[in-house]
Design a protein around this motif. Structure first.
Motif, PDB file in Angstrom:
ATOM      1  N   VAL A 139       0.860  -1.186   0.000  1.00 21.92           N
ATOM      2  CA  VAL A 139       0.000   0.000   0.000  1.00 21.92           C
ATOM      3  C   VAL A 139       0.890   1.228   0.000  1.00 21.92           C
ATOM      4  CG1 VAL A 139      -1.829  -1.164   1.298  1.00 21.92           C
ATOM      5  CG2 VAL A 139      -0.098   0.181   2.502  1.00 21.92           C
ATOM      6  N   VAL A 140       0.312   2.340  -0.338  1.00 24.23           N
ATOM      7  CA  VAL A 140       0.973   3.637  -0.120  1.00 24.23           C
ATOM      8  C   VAL A 140       0.245   4.239   1.075  1.00 24.23           C
ATOM      9  CG1 VAL A 140       1.480   5.904  -1.089  1.00 24.23           C
ATOM     10  CG2 VAL A 140       1.567   3.865  -2.544  1.00 24.23           C
ATOM     11  N   ALA A 141       0.871   4.116   2.201  1.00 28.89           N
ATOM     12  CA  ALA A 141       0.158   4.360   3.457  1.00 28.89           C
ATOM     13  C   ALA A 141      -0.452   5.757   3.515  1.00 28.89           C
ATOM     14  CB  ALA A 141       1.114   4.149   4.625  1.00 28.89           C
ATOM     15  N   GLN A 142       0.238   6.733   2.956  1.00 30.83           N
ATOM     16  CA  GLN A 142      -0.276   8.104   3.037  1.00 30.83           C
ATOM     17  C   GLN A 142      -1.499   8.312   2.141  1.00 30.83           C
ATOM     18  OE1 GLN A 142       2.560   7.048   1.903  1.00 30.83           O
ATOM     19  NE2 GLN A 142       3.507   8.341   0.346  1.00 30.83           N
ATOM     20  N   LYS A 143      -1.704   7.387   1.224  1.00 26.71           N
ATOM     21  CA  LYS A 143      -2.889   7.476   0.361  1.00 26.71           C
ATOM     22  C   LYS A 143      -4.015   6.630   0.939  1.00 26.71           C
ATOM     23  CE  LYS A 143      -4.229   6.770  -4.485  1.00 26.71           C
ATOM     24  NZ  LYS A 143      -4.830   8.092  -4.668  1.00 26.71           N
ATOM     25  N   SER A 144      -3.692   5.402   1.318  1.00 34.59           N
ATOM     26  CA  SER A 144      -4.672   4.527   1.969  1.00 34.59           C
ATOM     27  C   SER A 144      -3.912   3.424   2.690  1.00 34.59           C
ATOM     28  CB  SER A 144      -5.627   3.910   0.944  1.00 34.59           C
ATOM     29  OG  SER A 144      -6.348   2.866   1.541  1.00 34.59           O
ATOM     30  N   ALA A 145      -4.284   3.190   3.898  1.00 36.01           N
ATOM     31  CA  ALA A 145      -3.590   2.164   4.687  1.00 36.01           C
ATOM     32  C   ALA A 145      -4.045   0.768   4.314  1.00 36.01           C
ATOM     33  CB  ALA A 145      -3.829   2.407   6.179  1.00 36.01           C
ATOM     34  N   THR A 146      -5.111   0.671   3.522  1.00 37.74           N
ATOM     35  CA  THR A 146      -5.653  -0.660   3.213  1.00 37.74           C
ATOM     36  C   THR A 146      -5.745  -0.972   1.725  1.00 37.74           C
ATOM     37  OG1 THR A 146      -7.874   0.287   3.309  1.00 37.74           O
ATOM     38  CG2 THR A 146      -7.034  -0.757   5.328  1.00 37.74           C
ATOM     39  N   ALA A 147      -5.785   0.049   0.882  1.00 33.41           N
ATOM     40  CA  ALA A 147      -5.990  -0.208  -0.552  1.00 33.41           C
ATOM     41  C   ALA A 147      -4.685  -0.631  -1.224  1.00 33.41           C
ATOM     42  CB  ALA A 147      -6.548   1.033  -1.237  1.00 33.41           C
ATOM     43  N   PRO A 185       4.133  12.601   3.648  1.00 31.13           N
ATOM     44  CA  PRO A 185       3.825  11.454   4.515  1.00 31.13           C
ATOM     45  C   PRO A 185       4.464  11.610   5.890  1.00 31.13           C
ATOM     46  CG  PRO A 185       5.432  10.870   2.837  1.00 31.13           C
ATOM     47  CD  PRO A 185       4.939  12.223   2.486  1.00 31.13           C
ATOM     48  N   THR A 186       3.796  11.082   6.864  1.00 35.58           N
ATOM     49  CA  THR A 186       4.336  11.132   8.211  1.00 35.58           C
ATOM     50  C   THR A 186       5.434  10.085   8.360  1.00 35.58           C
ATOM     51  OG1 THR A 186       2.790   9.497   9.047  1.00 35.58           O
ATOM     52  CG2 THR A 186       2.056  11.799   9.061  1.00 35.58           C
ATOM     53  N   ALA A 187       6.158  10.227   9.446  1.00 31.67           N
ATOM     54  CA  ALA A 187       7.219   9.254   9.719  1.00 31.67           C
ATOM     55  C   ALA A 187       6.621   7.857   9.878  1.00 31.67           C
ATOM     56  CB  ALA A 187       7.983   9.666  10.984  1.00 31.67           C
ATOM     57  N   ALA A 188       5.464   7.776  10.496  1.00 33.94           N
ATOM     58  CA  ALA A 188       4.826   6.472  10.692  1.00 33.94           C
ATOM     59  C   ALA A 188       4.419   5.861   9.353  1.00 33.94           C
ATOM     60  CB  ALA A 188       3.610   6.629  11.599  1.00 33.94           C
ATOM     61  N   GLN A 189       3.914   6.727   8.466  1.00 33.61           N
ATOM     62  CA  GLN A 189       3.515   6.224   7.135  1.00 33.61           C
ATOM     63  C   GLN A 189       4.740   5.753   6.349  1.00 33.61           C
ATOM     64  OE1 GLN A 189       1.453   9.786   5.991  1.00 33.61           O
ATOM     65  NE2 GLN A 189      -0.586   8.884   6.397  1.00 33.61           N
ATOM     66  N   ASN A 228       5.538   2.032   4.866  1.00 34.36           N
ATOM     67  CA  ASN A 228       5.980   1.758   3.483  1.00 34.36           C
ATOM     68  C   ASN A 228       7.288   0.969   3.491  1.00 34.36           C
ATOM     69  OD1 ASN A 228       3.814   3.295   2.758  1.00 34.36           O
ATOM     70  ND2 ASN A 228       5.001   5.099   2.161  1.00 34.36           N
ATOM     71  N   ALA A 229       8.215   1.395   4.327  1.00 35.11           N
ATOM     72  CA  ALA A 229       9.523   0.729   4.374  1.00 35.11           C
ATOM     73  C   ALA A 229       9.384  -0.706   4.862  1.00 35.11           C
ATOM     74  CB  ALA A 229      10.464   1.519   5.284  1.00 35.11           C
ATOM     75  N   THR A 230       8.497  -0.924   5.808  1.00 38.97           N
ATOM     76  CA  THR A 230       8.285  -2.284   6.325  1.00 38.97           C
ATOM     77  C   THR A 230       7.759  -3.200   5.229  1.00 38.97           C
ATOM     78  OG1 THR A 230       7.785  -1.356   8.503  1.00 38.97           O
ATOM     79  CG2 THR A 230       7.084  -3.633   8.099  1.00 38.97           C
ATOM     80  N   GLY A 282       6.619   5.546  -4.001  1.00 35.69           N
ATOM     81  CA  GLY A 282       5.696   5.267  -2.904  1.00 35.69           C
ATOM     82  C   GLY A 282       5.814   6.216  -1.736  1.00 35.69           C
ATOM     83  N   SER A 283       6.632   7.236  -1.875  1.00 37.13           N
ATOM     84  CA  SER A 283       6.843   8.140  -0.736  1.00 37.13           C
ATOM     85  C   SER A 283       6.448   9.571  -1.037  1.00 37.13           C
ATOM     86  CB  SER A 283       8.323   8.096  -0.306  1.00 37.13           C
ATOM     87  OG  SER A 283       8.676   6.802   0.059  1.00 37.13           O
ATOM     88  N   GLY A 284       5.615   9.755  -2.033  1.00 38.29           N
ATOM     89  CA  GLY A 284       5.234  11.112  -2.417  1.00 38.29           C
ATOM     90  C   GLY A 284       4.223  11.743  -1.475  1.00 38.29           C
ATOM     91  N   SER A 285       4.031  13.018  -1.677  1.00 39.12           N
ATOM     92  CA  SER A 285       3.035  13.729  -0.896  1.00 39.12           C
ATOM     93  C   SER A 285       1.649  13.463  -1.471  1.00 39.12           C
ATOM     94  CB  SER A 285       3.333  15.231  -0.929  1.00 39.12           C
ATOM     95  OG  SER A 285       4.621  15.483  -0.411  1.00 39.12           O
ATOM     96  N   TYR A 286       0.645  13.800  -0.732  1.00 41.64           N
ATOM     97  CA  TYR A 286      -0.721  13.594  -1.205  1.00 41.64           C
ATOM     98  C   TYR A 286      -1.602  14.733  -0.731  1.00 41.64           C
ATOM     99  CZ  TYR A 286      -2.175  12.189   3.485  1.00 41.64           C
ATOM    100  OH  TYR A 286      -2.470  12.182   4.821  1.00 41.64           O
ATOM    101  N   TYR A 287      -2.753  14.838  -1.352  1.00 45.11           N
ATOM    102  CA  TYR A 287      -3.686  15.887  -0.972  1.00 45.11           C
ATOM    103  C   TYR A 287      -4.600  15.359   0.123  1.00 45.11           C
ATOM    104  CZ  TYR A 287      -2.166  18.737  -4.846  1.00 45.11           C
ATOM    105  OH  TYR A 287      -1.402  19.495  -5.682  1.00 45.11           O
ATOM    106  N   SER A 288      -4.617  16.064   1.196  1.00 47.76           N
ATOM    107  CA  SER A 288      -5.494  15.656   2.292  1.00 47.76           C
ATOM    108  C   SER A 288      -6.931  16.011   1.942  1.00 47.76           C
ATOM    109  CB  SER A 288      -5.090  16.362   3.584  1.00 47.76           C
ATOM    110  OG  SER A 288      -5.407  17.738   3.478  1.00 47.76           O
TER     111      SER A 288
END
Lengths: 332, 902
Positions: B176-184, B209-213, B217-219, B195-201
């Motif tokens: 997934v791309v966590a900053q876009k969707s954690a499940t899709a 993306p946040t550090a957690a996101q 992604n890295a995991t 996979g590390s780009g910015s997104y529109y909120s």
């Protein structure tokens, strides 16, 4: 309509046509009458000596090598002998330097015989024995003035046209475009001799169009690609119609032997659902990056799957037909 | 030369005397068969032994040659060794032999035999043997291998390559791309940059993306990327063939043959995991095919009449009946692909030929064939895909093909040749038609079908259940042509030709006509001029003009959906088919925008808002009607022009010039959409120079140009929607309408959604060959450059929403800011392949019977294709990358061998 009824109908139609042609056949026999028998020539070794006393092992090109070929086995009484192909050539025997043989095959000779004469010499046997070239007359090669010895060298121990590796050179001496196509990125193993021109084409004439070895394009292709023969539960109409609707068999820049790159190939016929969409090169890897008012929205960096990588075939992979009950969309 | 002088060959006139030679050959085979590799005879000059001083014996005695040595390859590339077996770097062996023997030509015996082997060490090896008594019989057998290397860079995380069950490792994490969707699922997450780009909120703010996101992604990458492993893709055919040719009498000839071929290996195949989300993976599927083919014929001649009867059988068996694979997005699910079904084809052919006076000849031939297929259907109903059962356990597929062919040729007068030809071919598909119910891949049943419980349908059909009937395609072709040729001068002819072809297409058993054009007729008028060998000049020119016409049926798609002939629930008074007949519409509906007044009755149901017919009203999960005005080019009306010119000039004994040109232009005159124009032309120039001292130089160039232009339309659905995100976001930048409301009101007919594609392929092939003989030395070289370029030019565009045009709580767009942009289409990147090959060879006769041969092959390939770029990590959102790369290499192969003639 029930299949059995259709079978009866088509069977009767075929039978009607067959009977019609048998009547035509009989009519032609009555109208034209049987052809008279051909004159006989001296096929014996003694007959050959009249020629080989001059055309011996020191001749400018190997002449006696014909005795290693099927045309030179005297134990087989059908072998032609020199005069069987070149004619009795009495004038040439009397004046070797001044008169040429009756039938001259040397392509660079100023006395080269006409195509009709040369072919008649070969057909004297090869149209009158049990392995007759039945479909030669009226075939494209015949009507376009191809002579037998344009491809065959009767004196050669190993004829180039009969060697799978060298056959393309022979055919390519006229069909240069097809020879060039055999070098393309996507191709059949023609250069390696694993697929030859004669694998697909019967150059002496056939029941198929474009001198195909089999009656139809698909029958020809499925001699090797039998897995695509079907019949499938879900048929793809252009596939059952002809393989060459999508493929170009002599070679292509587009794998596998495609005429046009996917997804464009599919979109030439499909305009419904997602197939109607405009898949352009926008944002394809290696292509131009497009933006909306200078901004690149996340998710728009990549084109849809249909327009990238394997395109439509990423999902519709059983495109030649599917036998899966849920495979109507060629995805199963 | 005397007869006795020529009697130097093997004086053998009985089969037993060849035994010693055969045993010697078999020993050699065993010995060299275990060698590693041999070089293929790609350059034919390497195969020919150098000439020795000619003698009558050497020219007349069947000889034996053996050619063995070593070679090496400098690098590894599947493409370099695609078909020649040289895919791996390192040494290989050279092994070829050709042994011939038998009776002397001048004996009374006609026994002959031959054993031949090529490429013995490579996986492209072949062996052939024959013996027989010429004029009586010949027995032969062969063994051959054919390799097709397909990829050496293919990668997959799936386990089970080589089997038909593909599973994912238990450590696989859904990308997934966590900053876009954690499940899709989003395969772009496999690339650290993409996979590390910015997104529109949802507030319309471009957010990093946040550090957690990023950690998420890295995991995923850390878990998944190591799972991708290399799987070499290649297939190999191994074929054995035996045959016999019997001349039972001077007028009876019987050839029979049988071949068995096994094909095995791996190749890539796409497999959809979610049809709704359009997610797919690429699997390294196993190939395990067996194909047997049999031929038998009897030829009988009675005076000038020849008749023959022949049988051909082809029996294909696929030893794998399905592929099962785990869902990359949900490890609890799996899906199954059907393989190609086993099938059989039996065909009987007859031919009769009679020759008459005036060189007249009549040939009548015909055939009858049966193609059957009855493989059991897959019943595994993964994920409820086949929840409603099957109407039959197998297809009972039967296609009967028949042919009648008649050709009459004659020379009715001195200067005239005529040809009359008639051909009738019938492919009659008698496969039964049944109705099948299925869900799309990975989609659960939902809603209630408008046909549930009606017309014999299950009561539990979902609104998303497909109700499809198979369409067994049949076609029947009638062709007639006549050609007359007249000799206008010595060795010069002019010919005229007329050809007629009529094709009838149908689906027997289908409830409605299934063919886009039930009947098409094509007429061709042609003329040609032919001149042969006059003053060294040979020429031919032809021109053909054809026109094809047929009645196009835009409702042929209804044959797939039998519910189109039934009245659905929901208020319609008639079936879809009845409605279309009464209105003259097709499934696309009317070609117009929003109706001025609200539609009523059946029109409101079948063409709501003047849009295309809703798919649920004909029992389909997808819209399958085509665009109004589309004509599929395989049957569309067309005008065709073909021209061909070929000139050959033997300028001198040494110099020959050959040129030809060809053009084929197809105009699809009544196609609003689909292929509009298809053009091909090519030109070739070939010059050859030969000197008396055995020097040959041949230079050639070919240019080949193919272009196909087609037109499509990405039409939308008319709607009353007037904004994007929020009520104030209404402006459209570019395109054909200024506001969202006007654009949507005419979405179905928006001219800015119409587009064209021009697909052009250009090919250049240039090269030369030269050879030179000097005493015992023979040199040869082939140099070839091949360039292929493929362009797809696109004109048109698409509407894209402004990513900041979002629903509340995001702020409305600033005044004057477009809510929708019209983005112009872009041309596809150019696909280009450049291949340069040089193949010098040499042979030197250093003993009377021994020749030293040397060969060298250098090939450089530069290949680029956007399809390969799209297979890398991060380049696609919804298909599993395979990381295949376009072949680019510079590889040499060379070797030395000794050819011994005896």
């Amino acid at each position: 309509m029930q299949p059995a009824t259709i079978a009866d109908q088509y069977g009767k139609e075929t039978m009607r046509k067959l009977i019609r042609f048998i009547l035509i056949f009989a009519g032609a026999a009555i109208l034209f009458g049987a052809r008279p028998a051909q004159a006989q020539v001296d096929r014996s070794l003694e007959g050959d000596k009249k020629c080989t006393m001059c055309h011996d092992e020191n001749w400018t090109k190997p002449i006696l090598t014909i005795y290693q070929t099927k045309h030179g086995v005297k134990g087989d009484k059908r072998t032609p002998g020199c005069q069987g192909c070149h004619g009795e050539s009495l004038q040439h025997q009397g004046d070797p330097g001044g008169k040429s043989p009756e039938v001259v095959f040397g392509k660079k000779s100023k006395n080269l015989s006409t195509v009709a004469t040369r072919n008649a010499s070969c057909l004297a046997c090869h149209e009158n024995d049990t392995l007759a070239r039945s479909h030669w007359s009226g075939s494209k090669h015949e009507t376009h003035g191809v002579a037998c010895n344009d491809c065959h060298d009767g004196h050669a121990i190993t004829q180039k046209v009969l060697n799978p590796v060298t056959q393309p050179q022979v055919c390519g001496s006229c069909h240069k475009t097809q020879l060039a196509q055999s070098h393309r990125f996507s191709r059949h193993p023609i250069l390696e001799g694993k697929v030859t021109c004669s694998s697909c084409h019967n150059v002496h004439g056939s029941d198929g169009n474009t001198l195909l070895a089999k009656e139809t394009v698909n029958q020809t292709c499925t001699t090797c690609h039998a897995e695509k023969r079907g019949p499938f539960l879900w048929e793809h109409q252009p596939v059952t119609d002809s393989c060459i609707n999508c493929h170009t068999p002599h070679g292509s820049n587009l794998s596998p032997l495609l005429k046009v790159k996917v997804p464009t190939l599919c979109q030439t016929c499909h305009t419904s659902d997602h197939a109607k969409n405009l898949y352009s090169g926008a944002n394809l890897p290696g292509g131009n990056v497009t933006t909306a008012n200078g901004q690149i929205p996340l998710g728009s960096l990549n084109p849809p799957a249909q327009g990238n990588a394997r395109g439509c075939l990423g999902c519709h992979s059983t495109i030649h037909g599917s036998n899966h009950p849920a495979g109507a969309k060629f995805q199963r | 030369m005397t007869t006795s002088a020529k009697k130097t060959g093997t004086d053998c006139n009985r089969p037993g005397c060849v035994r010693g030679d055969i045993i010697a050959c078999l020993l050699l085979l065993v010995f060299f068969g275990s060698s590693t590799q041999a070089y293929s005879q790609a350059n034919p000059t390497t195969a020919a032994p150098a000439a020795t001083a000619p003698t009558a014996a050497s020219q007349t005695t069947p000889g034996k040659t053996a050619d063995f040595g070593v070679g090496g390859v400098s690098g590894s590339s599947y493409k370099f060794g695609e078909y020649n077996g040289l895919q791996n770097s390192g040494p290989f062996g050279v092994g070829n032999f050709d042994f011939r023997g038998g009776a002397a030509y001048d004996s009374n015996s006609a026994w002959r035999w031959q054993m031949k082997g090529t490429d013995l060490g490579l996986e492209t090896r072949s062996l052939y043997a024959e013996f027989g008594k010429q004029g009586k019989f010949r027995v032969y057998g062969s063994y051959s291998e054919m390799l097709a290397n397909r990829s050496d860079s293919f990668q997959t995380p799936y386990l089970g390559a080589g089997t038909n069950n593909f599973t994912l490792p238990s450590t696989w994490l859904l990308p997934v791309v966590a900053q876009k969707s954690a499940t899709a699922q989003n395969f772009r997450g496999l690339d650290p940059i993409a996979g590390s780009g910015s997104y529109y909120s949802t507030a319309g703010v471009l957010t990093a993306p946040t550090a957690a996101q990023l950690l998420t992604n890295a995991t995923i990458r850390a878990a998944d990327l190591p799972l991708f492993h290399n799987v070499n893709l290649s297939t190999k055919r191994t074929k054995v063939e035996f045959g016999m040719k019997l001349q039972l009498a001077s007028n009876v000839y019987v050839p029979v043959s049988y071949s068995y071929e096994h094909k095995s290996g791996l190749k890539a195949l796409g497999a959809v995991t979610s049809q709704v989300s359009e997610n797919s993976v690429i699997l390294p599927i196993p190939i395990d095919f067996d194909t047997s083919q049999a031929n038998a014929a009897v030829f009988y001649r009675f005076k000038q009449l020849l008749v023959s009867a022949a049988y051909y059988g082809s029996y294909f068996t696929d030893n794998i009946n399905s592929y099962t694979y785990q869902d990359v997005a949900d490890l609890t699910k799996s899906a199954t692909l059907a393989t190609a079904p086993s099938n059989q084809f039996n065909q009987f052919t007859f031919t009769a030929m009679e020759k008459f006076k005036h060189n007249a000849k009549l040939v009548v031939s015909g055939s009858y064939g049966r193609n059957t297929q009855d493989d059991p259907f897959i019943t595994a109903a993964q994920n409820g895909q086949l929840a409603f059962g099957l109407p039959t356990a197998s297809l009972h597929g039967l296609v009967v093909s028949s042919l009648v062919n008649a050709k009459f040729t004659a020379e009715p007068a001195k200067k005239w040749n005529v040809v009359a030809h008639y051909r009738y071919a019938n492919r009659d598909n008698q496969t039964p038609v049944n109705t099948y119910y299925f869900q799309d891949a990975n989609e659960s049943k939902s809603g209630t079908s408008a046909f549930a419980g009606l017309y014999g349908n299950p009561a539990t059909l979902g609104s998303n259940t497909n109700i499809y009937a198979n369409r067994p395609y049949s076609d029947k072709t009638n062709q007639a042509e006549g050609e007359a040729e007249y000799a206008i001068a010595k060795k010069q002819w002019f010919a005229g030709e007329y050809k007629w072809e009529k094709v009838d297409r149908s689906c027997p058993g289908s409830w409605i006509d299934c063919s886009d054009a039930r009947t098409t007729s094509e007429h061709t008028l042609g003329a040609s001029w032919n001149k042969t060998s006059v003053a060294g000049f040979t020429g031919r020119a032809t021109y053909d003009y054809s026109w094809r016409r047929g009645a196009y049926n835009e409702n042929a798609f209804l044959a797939l959906v039998p519910m189109a002939n039934q009245v659905p629930t929901g208020g319609a008074s008639q079936s879809l088919y009845s409605f279309l007949k009464s209105t003259g519409l097709n499934g696309f509906g009317p070609l117009t925008n929003l109706p001025g007044v609200a539609l009523t009755g059946d029109a409101a149901i079948y063409t709501p808002l003047n849009n295309a017919v809703p798919q649920g009203l004909y029992g389909s999960r997808n819209a399958i009607n085509e665009l109004l005005g589309l004509r599929r080019y395989t049957v569309a009306d067309r005008n065709r022009q073909k021209a061909f010119v070929d000139l050959d000039w033997q300028a001198t004994e040494k110099f020959t010039l050959h040129a030809n040109g060809e053009a084929d232009s197809n105009d699809f005159i009544n196609s609003t959409y689909g292929v509009k124009k298809d053009l091909f032309w090519e030109a070739t120039l070939d010059a050859s120079y030969t000197t008396a001292n055995a020097f040959v130089l041949d230079v050639y160039y070919t240019y080949d140009h193919k272009r196909m232009r087609f037109r499509g339309d990405a039409y939308g659905s008319n709607s009353t929607t007037a904004f994007v995100g929020q009520a104030a976001d209404t402006l459209v930048a570019g395109g054909c309408f200024p506001t969202v409301a006007t654009k949507n009101a005419s979405a179905k007919i928006d001219p800015c959604l119409s587009y064209t594609k021009d697909d052009t392929n250009k090919y250049d092939t240039a090269g030369f060959t030269l050879s030179k003989s000097a005493g015992n030395l023979q040199l040869a070289a082939q140099v070839l450059y091949n360039r292929g370029r493929s362009y797809t030019e696109v004109a048109g565009g698409s509407y894209v929403n402004n990513p900041l045009a979002l629903a509340a709580p995001a702020p409305a767009l600033p005044a004057g800011t477009p809510a929708v942009f019209y983005i112009a289409a872009q041309n596809y990147p150019t696909i280009r392949d450049d291949e340069f090959t040089i193949t010098p060879t040499a042979s030197y006769v250093f003993k009377k019977k021994t020749t030293l041969k040397a060969f060298y092959l250098f090939q450089k390939m530069m290949s680029s294709d956007w399809a390969y770029l799209g297979m890398q990590y991060g380049t696609g959102t919804n298909y599993l990358p395979s990381n295949e790369i376009a072949p680019n290499y510079a590889i040499s192969a060379g070797g030395l061998s000794l050819l011994y003639a005896f």
